[in-house]
Each structure stands twice: as C-alpha cells, then as structure tokens.
Scaffold this active site. Structure first.
Site, short mmCIF file in Angstrom:
data_model
loop_
_atom_site.label_atom_id
_atom_site.label_comp_id
_atom_site.label_asym_id
_atom_site.label_seq_id
_atom_site.Cartn_x
_atom_site.Cartn_y
_atom_site.Cartn_z
N ASP A 79 -10.91 6.53 -1.99
CA ASP A 79 -9.65 6.71 -2.73
C ASP A 79 -9.24 8.18 -2.72
OD1 ASP A 79 -9.32 4.02 -3.47
OD2 ASP A 79 -10.61 4.25 -5.21
N ASP A 115 -7.69 7.77 6.28
CA ASP A 115 -6.34 7.92 6.81
C ASP A 115 -5.63 9.10 6.16
OD1 ASP A 115 -6.34 6.68 4.34
OD2 ASP A 115 -4.61 5.40 4.76
N HIS A 153 -11.78 -3.34 5.91
CA HIS A 153 -10.47 -3.90 5.61
C HIS A 153 -9.38 -2.80 5.69
CE1 HIS A 153 -7.88 -6.80 3.61
NE2 HIS A 153 -7.44 -5.80 2.86
N PHE A 154 -9.66 -1.64 5.13
CA PHE A 154 -8.66 -0.57 5.14
C PHE A 154 -8.45 -0.02 6.55
CE2 PHE A 154 -6.76 1.24 1.26
CZ PHE A 154 -7.12 0.23 0.38
#
Ligand SMILES: C[S@@+](CC[C@H](N)C(=O)[O-])C[C@H]1O[C@@H](n2cnc3c(N)ncnc32)[C@H](O)[C@@H]1O
Length: 187
Positions: A79, A115, A153-154
């Site tokens: 995060d 990312d 998943h991300f």
C-alpha cells in the site's frame, strides 16, 4: 521458509506453494478479511506448505522472527499510503527493512514489486541505507499467457491496465545485522 508481506487475495502464496512443494511459505496480512480469504484458498487446495497469519508485518519481523530464518521475503504492491500524514504506515520503511535484513539468511532475497515508482525508489534507497543488501537487481516478469500467469492479483490488474511495474530483488549481504529481536510478551 519464505515470507510474503501483504498477501491480499493469496494468488502468490497459492501458486508459489503449489509450484514449489519442497519450500514452506508464510504470508502475513493485516486485513482480517483478506487473511481469511487467503486461508480459505490454501485450505481448498489442501496446501500443507503454506500458512497465512493475520497481523502486521513490521511487528512480525521486529518481534517474532528469529535471526536468519528466511530464504526470501516477497513484498508485492505494498500500500502506498499517499497522504503525507499516513506515510509512516508504509511497510517498506526503516524499521521493517533493518529487521528484514536480520531475518534473511546471507544470500536471501528481498523481492519488491510495485506500480508506484516514487515508493519503489524510496524503498530501494532505504534498503541501501541499512547496509544489509547488495545493489538491487532488476527482475523480469515472464509474459503472461493466461489469467493466472501473474505473480499477484495486483500485478495482473496493473499489467492488464497497461500500467508499468517496477520490480527488483535485493540480496542479503554478509554485514552483521545492527539490530536484535524486540521480545514482546504475547497475551
Ligand atoms: C495493495 S494490496 C496488494 C496485495 C497483494 N500483495 C497483491 O499484489 O495483489 C496491499 C496488501 O498489503 C496489506 N498490508 C498493508 N500493510 C500491511 C502490514 N503492515 N502488514 C501486513 N499486511 C499489510 C493490505 O491489507 C493489502 O492486502
């Protein structure tokens, strides 16, 4: 054993433990809902070499894990905590990284994929600042042929959206860790 920090929906733990049955995997996930989802996925697969625990990765690294107990630590899409007042919640910060260096064996790998370029560069600089890691090596992701060919998943979500991903592996060097485990009494 290998540790995944922030396992989310559990794609990495599930696929990595199936692909490498001779390795043990531990996931730590701060969200109870995701930890349960991930545990359910592992139970459905009858995975005997993977476990998920519900809790904070920094607490786990600082207070529970002994020295040199891990072959690898995987941190995928942590995060970013965009707001300035929340930055201290970023998991890839000094307290976690010094203990990551302590709990990794010499030659063990810290994998960091994200990312968020700014977080990536900041995390690599903080890791370098610990003096416990060699220079980062860029990691290549093999081209995905189907929907489960992504590490997490991300990663799938980011790649399918055409967004860039920064990936690095940092090898634990042979410098002595400058910290010790902070013992806590658990209830
Ligand atoms: C952006 S998601 C990425 C999930 C997964 N790694 C992926 O790539 O699909 C970040 C995950 O890290 C978890 N997380 C955040 N801070 C954490 C901490 N201190 N300890 C453990 N998990 C944490 C969040 O609950 C969330 O599931």
């Amino acid at each position: 054993m290998e540790l995944e920090v922030g396992s989310g929906k559990g794609l990495f733990l599930s696929t990595a433990s199936a692909a490498r049955p001779d390795h043990n995997f531990l996931g730590v996930e701060i969200s109870g809902g995701y930890a349960r989802l991930c545990g359910g996925k592992l139970a459905t697969r009858h995975a005997t070499n993977a476990r998920i625990i519900h809790g904070d990765a920094t607490f786990l690294a600082r207070s529970l894990l002994p020295d040199a107990c891990l072959a690898a630590i995987h941190v995928y899409f942590p995060d970013p905590w965009w707001k300035a007042r929340h930055r201290k919640r970023r998991v890839l910060s000094d307290p976690f990284l010094v203990h990551a260096g302590r709990v990794l064996v010499q030659g063990g790998q810290l994998h960091v994929w994200t990312d968020v370029e700014e977080y990536f560069r900041e995390a690599l600089a903080a890791a370098e600042g610990t003096g416990l890691f060699a220079s980062p090596r860029e990691e290549e992701a093999p081209p995905a042929e189907h929907d489960l060919d992504y590490r997490t998943h991300f990663e799938r979500r980011t790649c399918l959206a055409g967004q860039p991903v920064w990936r690095a592996a940092l090898e634990r060097n042979n410098a002595p860790a400058g910290c010790t485990r902070v013992e806590v009494a658990l209830p």
